[in-house]
Design a protein around this motif. Structure first.
Motif, mmCIF file in Angstrom:
data_model
loop_
_atom_site.group_PDB
_atom_site.id
_atom_site.type_symbol
_atom_site.label_atom_id
_atom_site.label_comp_id
_atom_site.label_asym_id
_atom_site.label_seq_id
_atom_site.Cartn_x
_atom_site.Cartn_y
_atom_site.Cartn_z
ATOM 1 N N PHE A 14 42.766 38.013 -83.059
ATOM 2 C CA PHE A 14 41.469 37.678 -82.775
ATOM 3 C C PHE A 14 40.909 36.205 -82.967
ATOM 4 O O PHE A 14 41.449 35.656 -83.959
ATOM 5 C CB PHE A 14 40.681 38.704 -83.814
ATOM 6 C CG PHE A 14 38.999 38.448 -83.582
ATOM 7 C CD1 PHE A 14 38.411 38.539 -82.347
ATOM 8 C CD2 PHE A 14 38.091 37.985 -84.559
ATOM 9 C CE1 PHE A 14 37.121 38.528 -82.084
ATOM 10 C CE2 PHE A 14 36.746 37.904 -84.510
ATOM 11 C CZ PHE A 14 36.330 38.102 -83.156
ATOM 12 N N VAL A 15 40.353 35.769 -81.773
ATOM 13 C CA VAL A 15 39.700 34.348 -82.055
ATOM 14 C C VAL A 15 38.420 34.512 -82.479
ATOM 15 O O VAL A 15 37.368 35.059 -81.802
ATOM 16 C CB VAL A 15 39.987 33.727 -80.602
ATOM 17 C CG1 VAL A 15 39.480 32.343 -80.943
ATOM 18 C CG2 VAL A 15 41.564 33.610 -80.159
ATOM 19 N N ARG A 16 38.235 33.960 -83.524
ATOM 20 C CA ARG A 16 36.604 34.175 -84.167
ATOM 21 C C ARG A 16 35.823 33.059 -83.421
ATOM 22 O O ARG A 16 36.099 32.182 -82.641
ATOM 23 C CB ARG A 16 36.613 33.720 -85.626
ATOM 24 C CG ARG A 16 37.624 34.534 -86.394
ATOM 25 C CD ARG A 16 37.653 34.507 -87.873
ATOM 26 N NE ARG A 16 37.681 33.152 -88.329
ATOM 27 C CZ ARG A 16 38.568 32.536 -88.917
ATOM 28 N NH1 ARG A 16 39.865 33.293 -88.891
ATOM 29 N NH2 ARG A 16 38.739 31.374 -89.258
ATOM 30 N N ASN A 17 34.631 33.308 -83.725
ATOM 31 C CA ASN A 17 33.299 32.531 -83.192
ATOM 32 C C ASN A 17 33.748 30.981 -83.871
ATOM 33 O O ASN A 17 33.237 29.961 -83.158
ATOM 34 C CB ASN A 17 32.119 32.846 -83.733
ATOM 35 C CG ASN A 17 31.533 34.326 -83.000
ATOM 36 O OD1 ASN A 17 32.380 34.611 -81.981
ATOM 37 N ND2 ASN A 17 30.618 34.885 -83.574
ATOM 38 N N ASP A 18 34.107 30.650 -85.040
ATOM 39 C CA ASP A 18 34.556 29.267 -85.282
ATOM 40 C C ASP A 18 35.585 28.725 -84.968
ATOM 41 O O ASP A 18 36.154 27.583 -85.389
ATOM 42 C CB ASP A 18 34.544 29.245 -87.012
ATOM 43 C CG ASP A 18 35.565 30.561 -87.549
ATOM 44 O OD1 ASP A 18 36.629 30.435 -87.214
ATOM 45 O OD2 ASP A 18 35.140 31.281 -88.289
ATOM 46 N N GLY A 19 36.645 29.699 -84.014
ATOM 47 C CA GLY A 19 37.590 28.946 -83.326
ATOM 48 C C GLY A 19 38.863 29.504 -84.162
ATOM 49 O O GLY A 19 40.046 29.029 -83.738
ATOM 50 N N GLY A 20 38.960 30.193 -85.347
ATOM 51 C CA GLY A 20 40.032 30.361 -86.198
ATOM 52 C C GLY A 20 40.815 31.566 -85.593
ATOM 53 O O GLY A 20 40.174 32.296 -85.055
ATOM 54 N N ARG A 21 41.929 31.550 -86.121
ATOM 55 C CA ARG A 21 42.603 32.624 -85.693
ATOM 56 C C ARG A 21 42.746 33.525 -86.705
ATOM 57 O O ARG A 21 42.924 33.226 -88.122
ATOM 58 C CB ARG A 21 44.209 32.269 -85.799
ATOM 59 C CG ARG A 21 44.710 31.332 -84.294
ATOM 60 C CD ARG A 21 45.975 31.219 -84.311
ATOM 61 N NE ARG A 21 46.779 30.650 -83.012
ATOM 62 C CZ ARG A 21 47.930 30.532 -82.647
ATOM 63 N NH1 ARG A 21 48.658 30.715 -83.635
ATOM 64 N NH2 ARG A 21 48.231 30.062 -81.625
ATOM 65 N N SER A 22 42.722 35.134 -86.496
ATOM 66 C CA SER A 22 42.702 36.107 -87.234
ATOM 67 C C SER A 22 43.897 37.172 -86.798
ATOM 68 O O SER A 22 43.711 37.424 -85.739
ATOM 69 C CB SER A 22 41.542 36.944 -87.720
ATOM 70 O OG SER A 22 40.652 35.977 -88.165
ATOM 71 N N PHE A 23 44.730 37.535 -87.859
ATOM 72 C CA PHE A 23 45.638 38.831 -87.629
ATOM 73 C C PHE A 23 45.116 39.890 -88.324
ATOM 74 O O PHE A 23 44.992 39.839 -89.609
ATOM 75 C CB PHE A 23 46.873 38.145 -87.816
ATOM 76 C CG PHE A 23 48.002 39.509 -87.776
ATOM 77 C CD1 PHE A 23 48.458 40.108 -86.628
ATOM 78 C CD2 PHE A 23 48.438 40.140 -88.860
ATOM 79 C CE1 PHE A 23 49.293 41.215 -86.554
ATOM 80 C CE2 PHE A 23 49.374 41.123 -89.091
ATOM 81 C CZ PHE A 23 49.700 41.819 -87.772
ATOM 82 N N TYR A 24 45.328 41.101 -87.788
ATOM 83 C CA TYR A 24 44.886 42.289 -88.741
ATOM 84 C C TYR A 24 45.869 43.377 -88.391
ATOM 85 O O TYR A 24 46.114 43.774 -87.189
ATOM 86 C CB TYR A 24 43.321 42.628 -88.480
ATOM 87 C CG TYR A 24 42.879 44.211 -89.116
ATOM 88 C CD1 TYR A 24 42.908 44.057 -90.620
ATOM 89 C CD2 TYR A 24 43.339 45.249 -88.518
ATOM 90 C CE1 TYR A 24 42.403 45.311 -91.237
ATOM 91 C CE2 TYR A 24 42.901 46.615 -89.207
ATOM 92 C CZ TYR A 24 42.645 46.470 -90.456
ATOM 93 O OH TYR A 24 42.434 47.696 -91.010
#
Length: 586
Positions: A524-534
């Motif tokens: 996921f690419v968050r609104n703040d631009g950061g990367r997430s993996f779940y």
């Protein structure tokens, strides 16, 4: 006689000859310690009198001591705790351990080259505050036979009462008996490239040094004050200085923590066992650890493991920035990503599986710390403040409210666009199913959607088998390339997570017969631009599968912008890690 000093800082094997700066300094008198005490008392009187020019020696040293204690009785998990102390300079000493002018390990020399200027600044400032500085380059006393700092310590009367075996090496103290040693240093700990090591040995021989023990004195980057400092490698001599000057606080700096800093007669073990208030400056040290030995970790991870051992079983630690007022020292070669794991769930045993996974598969490229849920207070986690030094966050938390200030730290960390990894119950980490949080705590009901783009609502029955679906034709992603996700056999119930938010990329899905498919892992690419993996996987049975281990490792590496390790690498690492164990010596 000319003063010969060897420095590896600019060119290997350069030799400089010159007249020692202390050659014209008169020998010390027996009044040294008396005068120091007098100056300290005068400083206090000046301060009490309201003088604006009171001596610097009257100021206390503000330190934050870090230690670790079990999360509960008989637990093998440890909370990282801190406490503030104020030390009187006149009652404090720094011992500089084995910061030699050369070493048989070339990489050790290179690290000392980086460390020495910082250590010198640390000692200079503390000396000016009235702290006693003791230089202890073991085996080098001949080089200092006429040095005033050496003569000064020879004139100190032997302490009437000295600890047992104060002149002997110490391999272990009773508090360490319950611990497994965290690294295998039985090969001596050299981490040189073999060809460079051979070149270094040849260079040492060419300049008249013994390649196996080339040290002759302390590196000259660390200044020895001829009028105030002491030089000794003797436990009884150093103890006598501490006794004569009524010193109760000692800071150990130098190398190498897993060997000399711990084991020397003046080292951490002897001083801690003898009742001194001793600390290690954890950013002013190094280890002799070879990443080719168990636990097959990054060299600097090896140092962290030894520091953990020290904080748990020997003494607290501090950092040099507490004195110098900037940032802790970090070696240029330490390029690891600093990952903080938040672990607070009681369903899936991640308090056991995640640390074991990290020790085996993250120790090369990551510096991993853990903030644990409190065993006595459900809505509390110990160590969330470690986020201040973290580069990435992994969450394994289930339905916890947190103190509002702690949750604010997590929100701020994520808002800065830093990587976030979630496993299993992270989708409902800070949600109480609509219940009001206890007073003074806060929740984040939309954490799943905000941070992972998820939409957890419930799960299928625990008895229903989840089948991983085949990948779509042409499915490509660095995480998928690192493992065989179709071979994973989910051991836990299937989470209901659809629909996902825009900006997610489903990696693979699973299905319970007769029901709609559900994503099992995504980015996921968050609104703040950061990367997430779940991933909704994370049952203990999942961790037993190398394909899942490779998936989680790849997800963490991807989120942090690092190339993922292959499944073959995961299998090899698991095998050799399981076969090894810590060893102090041959």
């Amino acid at each position: 006689m000319p003063w010969q000093s060897y420095s590896s800082m600019a060119m290997l094997g350069s030799v400089r000859l010159g007249i020692p700066s202390w050659s014209s300094v008169p020998p010390p008198t027996h009044f040294d310690s008396v005068m120091k005490s007098l100056f300290f008392l005068l400083g206090i009187l000046s301060a009490l009198a309201g003088s604006s020019s009171g001596l610097l020696w009257a100021q206390s040293i503000e330190l934050e001591l870090r230690s670790q204690q079990p999360t509960a009785a008989d637990s093998n998990r440890f909370h990282r705790l801190t406490r503030d102390e104020q030390w009187v300079p006149a009652q404090t000493a720094v011992i500089v351990c084995d910061m030699w002018d050369a070493h048989h390990c070339l990489n050790a020399v290179r690290r000392v080259t980086q460390l020495a200027p910082r250590m010198n600044a640390f000692c200079e400032l503390l000396r000016d505050q009235g702290v006693t500085i003791i230089h202890a380059p073991s085996g080098c006393m001949d080089a200092y036979r006429n040095h005033p700092a050496r003569l000064r310590i020879e004139r100190v009367a032997a302490a009437k009462s000295q600890p047992d075996q104060i002149d002997d090496w110490c391999d272990q103290i009773p508090s360490e008996e319950v611990a497994a040693y965290p690294i295998d240093q039985s090969d001596g700990g050299e981490d040189d490239d073999p060809e460079q090591h051979q070149q270094w040995a040849e260079r040492l021989a060419a300049i008249g040094r013994n390649p196996k023990a080339p040290w002759q004195q302390q590196t000259d980057v660390i200044r020895i004050d001829p009028q105030r400092d002491y030089i000794s490698d003797s436990g009884s001599e150093i103890w006598s200085v501490l006794d004569a000057n009524q010193i109760r606080n000692v800071i150990l700096v130098g190398v190498h923590t897993n060997m000399c800093v711990l084991g020397r007669p003046f080292g951490l073990r002897r001083l801690a066992a003898a009742g001194k208030n001793v600390v290690l400056a954890r950013d002013l040290t190094d280890t002799m650890y070879n990443p080719g030995a168990w636990p097959y970790a990054n060299h600097f991870t090896g140092t962290d493991l030894i520091i953990n051992h020290v904080e748990r079983y020997v003494c607290p630690t501090i950092t040099s920035d507490q004195v110098l007022g900037d940032q802790p020292f970090r070696f240029a070669g330490d390029q690891r990503t600093r990952l903080l794991m938040l672990i607070a769930e009681d369903e899936y045993e991640t308090q056991r599986t995640l640390p074991a996974f990290a020790a085996t598969h993250l120790s090369q490229h990551f510096s991993v710390d853990v903030a644990w849920g409190s065993d006595s207070e459900r809505n509390e986690m110990v160590g969330v403040q470690q986020l201040a030094a973290a580069d990435a966050l992994l969450v394994s938390v289930r339905r916890r409210a947190l103190p509002a200030a702690d949750l604010a730290l997590i929100r701020q960390f994520i808002a800065e666009g830093k990587p976030v990894i979630g496993i299993r119950t992270a989708s409902h980490a800070f949600s109480l199913r609509g219940k009001e949080p206890p007073a003074g705590t806060a929740v984040w009901p939309t954490f799943d959607g905000d941070v992972f783009g998820g939409n957890y609502s419930n799960h299928f029955g625990n008895s229903l088998q989840t089948n991983v679906l085949p990948l779509a034709d042409g499915a490509e992603h660095p995480i998928l390339d690192a493992t065989d996700v179709v071979a994973i056999k989910p051991a836990g119930s299937l989470y209901k997570v659809t629909p996902l938010a825009a900006g997610t990329r489903v990696l693979f899905s699973g299905q319970v017969d007769g029901n709609d498919a559900q994503p099992l892992a995504w980015t996921f690419v968050r609104n703040d631009g950061g990367r997430s993996f779940y991933t909704s996987l994370g049952h203990p049975g999942d961790f037993r599968q190398p394909e899942f281990q490779a998936l989680l490792a790849a997800g963490i590496h991807w989120a942090c912008g690092r190339p993922a390790e292959s499944l073959d690498h995961i299998n090899r690492q698991s095998k050799r890690y399981a076969a090894g164990g810590g060893k102090q010596r041959n």
